[in-house]
Design a protein around this motif. Structure first.
Motif, PDB file in Angstrom:
ATOM      1  N   LYS A  32     -24.083   1.820   8.119  1.00 62.10           N
ATOM      2  CA  LYS A  32     -25.071   1.951   7.036  1.00 62.10           C
ATOM      3  C   LYS A  32     -25.145   3.393   6.551  1.00 62.10           C
ATOM      4  O   LYS A  32     -25.137   3.656   5.352  1.00 62.10           O
ATOM      5  N   SER A  33     -25.204   4.340   7.469  1.00 67.27           N
ATOM      6  CA  SER A  33     -25.283   5.753   7.096  1.00 67.27           C
ATOM      7  C   SER A  33     -24.043   6.186   6.322  1.00 67.27           C
ATOM      8  O   SER A  33     -24.148   6.902   5.320  1.00 67.27           O
ATOM      9  N   GLN A  34     -22.881   5.746   6.766  1.00 63.42           N
ATOM     10  CA  GLN A  34     -21.643   6.081   6.056  1.00 63.42           C
ATOM     11  C   GLN A  34     -21.639   5.470   4.655  1.00 63.42           C
ATOM     12  O   GLN A  34     -21.234   6.114   3.692  1.00 63.42           O
ATOM     13  N   PHE A  35     -22.091   4.227   4.548  1.00 64.52           N
ATOM     14  CA  PHE A  35     -22.165   3.563   3.251  1.00 64.52           C
ATOM     15  C   PHE A  35     -23.108   4.314   2.308  1.00 64.52           C
ATOM     16  O   PHE A  35     -22.776   4.570   1.149  1.00 64.52           O
ATOM     17  N   LEU A  36     -24.294   4.672   2.810  1.00 68.06           N
ATOM     18  CA  LEU A  36     -25.259   5.399   1.977  1.00 68.06           C
ATOM     19  C   LEU A  36     -24.687   6.729   1.510  1.00 68.06           C
ATOM     20  O   LEU A  36     -24.816   7.094   0.330  1.00 68.06           O
ATOM     21  N   ALA A  37     -24.056   7.441   2.401  1.00 67.32           N
ATOM     22  CA  ALA A  37     -23.477   8.735   2.035  1.00 67.32           C
ATOM     23  C   ALA A  37     -22.369   8.559   1.005  1.00 67.32           C
ATOM     24  O   ALA A  37     -22.317   9.285   0.002  1.00 67.32           O
ATOM     25  N   ASN A  38     -21.481   7.581   1.209  1.00 65.93           N
ATOM     26  CA  ASN A  38     -20.384   7.347   0.256  1.00 65.93           C
ATOM     27  C   ASN A  38     -20.903   6.917  -1.112  1.00 65.93           C
ATOM     28  O   ASN A  38     -20.445   7.418  -2.137  1.00 65.93           O
ATOM     29  N   MET A  39     -21.860   6.000  -1.132  1.00 66.87           N
ATOM     30  CA  MET A  39     -22.416   5.530  -2.404  1.00 66.87           C
ATOM     31  C   MET A  39     -23.128   6.653  -3.135  1.00 66.87           C
ATOM     32  O   MET A  39     -23.026   6.785  -4.352  1.00 66.87           O
ATOM     33  N   SER A  40     -23.862   7.462  -2.405  1.00 68.60           N
ATOM     34  CA  SER A  40     -24.572   8.578  -3.019  1.00 68.60           C
ATOM     35  C   SER A  40     -23.595   9.525  -3.695  1.00 68.60           C
ATOM     36  O   SER A  40     -23.813   9.959  -4.819  1.00 68.60           O
ATOM     37  N   HIS A  41     -22.507   9.828  -3.002  1.00 72.05           N
ATOM     38  CA  HIS A  41     -21.505  10.723  -3.590  1.00 72.05           C
ATOM     39  C   HIS A  41     -20.851  10.081  -4.812  1.00 72.05           C
ATOM     40  O   HIS A  41     -20.595  10.752  -5.810  1.00 72.05           O
TER      41      HIS A  41
END
Length: 166
Positions: A32-41
């Motif tokens: 989830k954290s990786q997904f949030l970081a990738n989507m944010s970028h």
């Protein structure tokens, strides 16, 4: 003896299930954290393009009405960027790396701009939002403007959402 062995077997089975569930939860949290970081970028690039184009537009000769619309659009894009940054902050907080900024902020401009961002929503619901700043409020404050805007935007958005007249 048999009862004791049965209790031990049950406890060991429960412990094994707990370890497995904890491992699955930790893995899901990392994903989830990786997904949030990738989507944010991924979202930052186009929104920064919108902000940049709005700034170029504001640097041209515009009518007062066009300037007002472009300014509101720019402010809304900045709020959207702040929201995207909040999502990125969530991943950062989970990793224990959140850093806040402290900037000098002109209170009148900040609060006026914040209220302007919601002007169309306020008008659509036929509401009135009056900004009254306490004279004791300093004209300049030291604050993290992103965090302050996040909190106040959420409060204002909820006030608009849950106010039906007035």
């Amino acid at each position: 003896n048999q009862q004791l062995q049965s209790d031990i077997d049950q406890a060991m089975a429960l412990e094994s299930e707990l370890k497995e569930a904890t491992q699955k939860a930790n893995t899901a949290n990392v994903i989830k954290s990786q997904f949030l970081a990738n989507m944010s970028h991924e979202l930052r690039t186009p929104i920064n393009g919108v902000i940049g184009m709005n700034q170029l537009l504001l640097d041209t000769h515009l009518s007062n009405e066009q300037r007002e619309y472009a300014t509101l659009s720019s402010q809304s894009a900045n709020v959207l960027l702040d929201t995207i940054n909040q999502i990125l902050d969530l991943a950062t907080i989970e990793e224990g790396r959140l850093i806040t900024k402290s900037e000098t902020l002109d209170t009148t401009s900040f609060f006026s701009g914040l209220i302007q961002m919601f002007s169309s929503q306020i008008a659509d619901k036929h509401l009135e939002l009056v900004l009254t700043l306490d004279p004791a409020l300093p004209s300049k404050i030291q604050v993290d403007p992103v965090r302050l805007r996040q909190v106040l935007s959420n409060l204002i958005a909820n006030a608009i959402k849950f106010t039906f007249n007035g």
